[in-house]
Enzyme design. Sequence first.
Site, PDB file in Angstrom:
ATOM      1  N   THR A 344      44.948  39.930  39.388  1.00 30.60           N
ATOM      2  CA  THR A 344      44.789  39.046  38.232  1.00 30.60           C
ATOM      3  C   THR A 344      43.812  39.650  37.235  1.00 30.60           C
ATOM      4  O   THR A 344      42.975  40.476  37.582  1.00 30.60           O
ATOM      5  CB  THR A 344      44.240  37.674  38.647  1.00 30.60           C
ATOM      6  OG1 THR A 344      42.865  37.820  39.043  1.00 30.60           O
ATOM      7  CG2 THR A 344      45.041  37.057  39.767  1.00 30.60           C
ATOM      8  N   ASP A 345      43.908  39.222  36.002  1.00 35.71           N
ATOM      9  CA  ASP A 345      42.796  39.397  35.075  1.00 35.71           C
ATOM     10  C   ASP A 345      41.681  38.459  35.555  1.00 35.71           C
ATOM     11  O   ASP A 345      41.868  37.654  36.471  1.00 35.71           O
ATOM     12  CB  ASP A 345      43.232  39.069  33.646  1.00 35.71           C
ATOM     13  CG  ASP A 345      42.388  39.786  32.592  1.00 35.71           C
ATOM     14  OD1 ASP A 345      41.291  40.271  32.938  1.00 35.71           O
ATOM     15  OD2 ASP A 345      42.821  39.850  31.430  1.00 35.71           O
ATOM     16  N   ALA A 346      40.515  38.561  34.946  1.00 35.26           N
ATOM     17  CA  ALA A 346      39.373  37.788  35.422  1.00 35.26           C
ATOM     18  C   ALA A 346      39.694  36.294  35.454  1.00 35.26           C
ATOM     19  O   ALA A 346      40.175  35.727  34.464  1.00 35.26           O
ATOM     20  CB  ALA A 346      38.156  38.041  34.539  1.00 35.26           C
ATOM     21  N   LEU A 347      39.430  35.667  36.569  1.00 36.00           N
ATOM     22  CA  LEU A 347      39.717  34.240  36.723  1.00 36.00           C
ATOM     23  C   LEU A 347      38.660  33.357  36.081  1.00 36.00           C
ATOM     24  O   LEU A 347      38.776  32.132  36.106  1.00 36.00           O
ATOM     25  CB  LEU A 347      39.881  33.902  38.202  1.00 36.00           C
ATOM     26  CG  LEU A 347      41.050  34.606  38.902  1.00 36.00           C
ATOM     27  CD1 LEU A 347      41.133  34.186  40.362  1.00 36.00           C
ATOM     28  CD2 LEU A 347      42.370  34.334  38.186  1.00 36.00           C
TER      29      LEU A 347
END
Length: 622
Positions: A344-347
């Site tokens: 993921t991209d940053a959550l």
Amino acid sequence: MPRRPSQRPPRLLGLGLAILLVLGLLGSVAAAAAPGSTAMSGTQATDTPKNGSSVAADRIPHGWITNRINRMTLEEKVGQLFVTYAYGATADTVDPRNQSAHGVDTAAELIDRYKLGGVIYFAWSDNLHDPQQIANLSNGLQQVAVEQRMHIPLLISTDQEHGIVTRVGAPATLFPGNMALGAGRSTDDARTAARISGAELRALGINQNFAPVADVNVNPENPVIGVRSFGENPQLTADLTAAQVAGYQERDGVAATAKHFPGHGDTDVDSHIGVPIINHSVDEWWELDAPPFQAAVGAGIDAIMTAHIVVPALDPAGDPATLSHPIMTGILRDELGYDGVVITDALTMQGVRDTYGDDQVPVLALKAGVDMLLMPPDIDLAYNAVLDAVRSGEISERRIDESVYRILRLKFQRGIFREPFVDARSIDDVVGTPEHRAEAQRITDATTTLITNDAGLLPLAADDDAGEVLVTGWGVSTTETLAEAIGRRGPATETFWTGGNPEQATIDDAVARAETADLVVVATMNARGSDGQQRLVKALLATGTPVVAVAVRDPYDIAYYPEAETYLATYSYTPGALEAVAKVIFGEAAPEGRLPVTIPVADNPGTVLYPYGHGLTYTSTD
């Protein structure tokens, strides 16, 4: 989503991986004799190729990997799914911010508690001071990881995109960012930049780079991608993406990570603070956004990062792509045939937090088909949410095993199991060498784009009697560095920084200085968002003193001061980019860059001011 007839049939990825896992169970006894079957002890990892070299698919010991998975507890497996940051210059640095963020004192305690799969470095988390410190930090973190029960080393990552997103600064070699490489049009240069950058990162113990950006920037008002993209042309972006994947993943290199799937290039919302909606049709997506990711998959990329964007045509449910099974599994896994690691991209970003709670997001991402979860806002909440989801049956342990398999396979392929550590004594032989810096400057010199020279002002003659040049505009270090580069060519220089959005008094001061100068060089950065910068350039033009305008980030700036008769684009404000533009201004190098995007008229985006591929040149004086 219906598959296009031109696409190859979906691979039976889930079934194939399940078969591998079953075979691993059957082969666990024989695995002791397989390559890499000796458990690590202390500082030595298991048997993989030396020098961080990659491993061909037919040499991956599937039985060894699955045997290791079979011996892991659920808690250890779930830990491998997480990548986050820790504050501190060493593994044992006690930083009170770690308690606030993670409930621990040190990075070492964070790894020990959660058995993390990876750690990401930032300057703001105090990880990136100098090459020696970075290497020692990497070694310290890996020491903690390999001393855990299962002896699994870390993926250590950062966002070394180059250009405006550069995490590891000098003395590491700094290359042009993507849009500059797009202006240069050279796949050889793109691959060389990635190869050198990858080798330098690996020498520091960073074994994964969250690059290249594979988004096709078709929206001039994109607030988050822009010059991080290679450009607006899908084929150019695909070619340069594939070249960089090959470069990063060469021997002694790092795992490359193409981002942000399914494509963040046509948005006017920043997913850090909102939820972008991409209204491309299915056909438009295949034509505009898909090609770079298809090229990355074809080049054998190790990882792909998701985007927190909504694409209704790809998933009518309206979930962010990160949480979308139709996108992550239906398209990326099945349609594109990708079986590598998906992260993921940053959550922490708002684009993935608007609809679901922080405890739901990691579970939904895994159910969508993601493997690794980057920077959850609350690591303890996210970690336990995944554990609870498995224990309750919402997610099967077999599904977790699939992701862990991909993660361990990547670590094996990149040689991280065998050599998790780096030799800090050898850093100077790799990082920022004269040869690397010379290559970076050569590549940068070929990217500067001369967009208009209507006054015939360029090139200038280098002359000690050339009078005084006022260097003004955006950026303290930018104006100072540019003034120094110009001063080395003979003229006397004055520097006057005006800020990001100068007030009228500052503009008046700049005008007064310009009236006594022989030449003005004005730097702008994102003039679209700064009325003050637009007024500054127009006021300087009105003085009658010759003006050279330099856009040091977005090439679109000229649309907001179209009266400028001499205008260049550098695509970034790194020292190398400013040195390159000084060379072009004084004729030491001919401008070679061509626009990788279209520049539209500011108040009429359907009208072209300067077309894709535009770029002027002249014969250099050297």
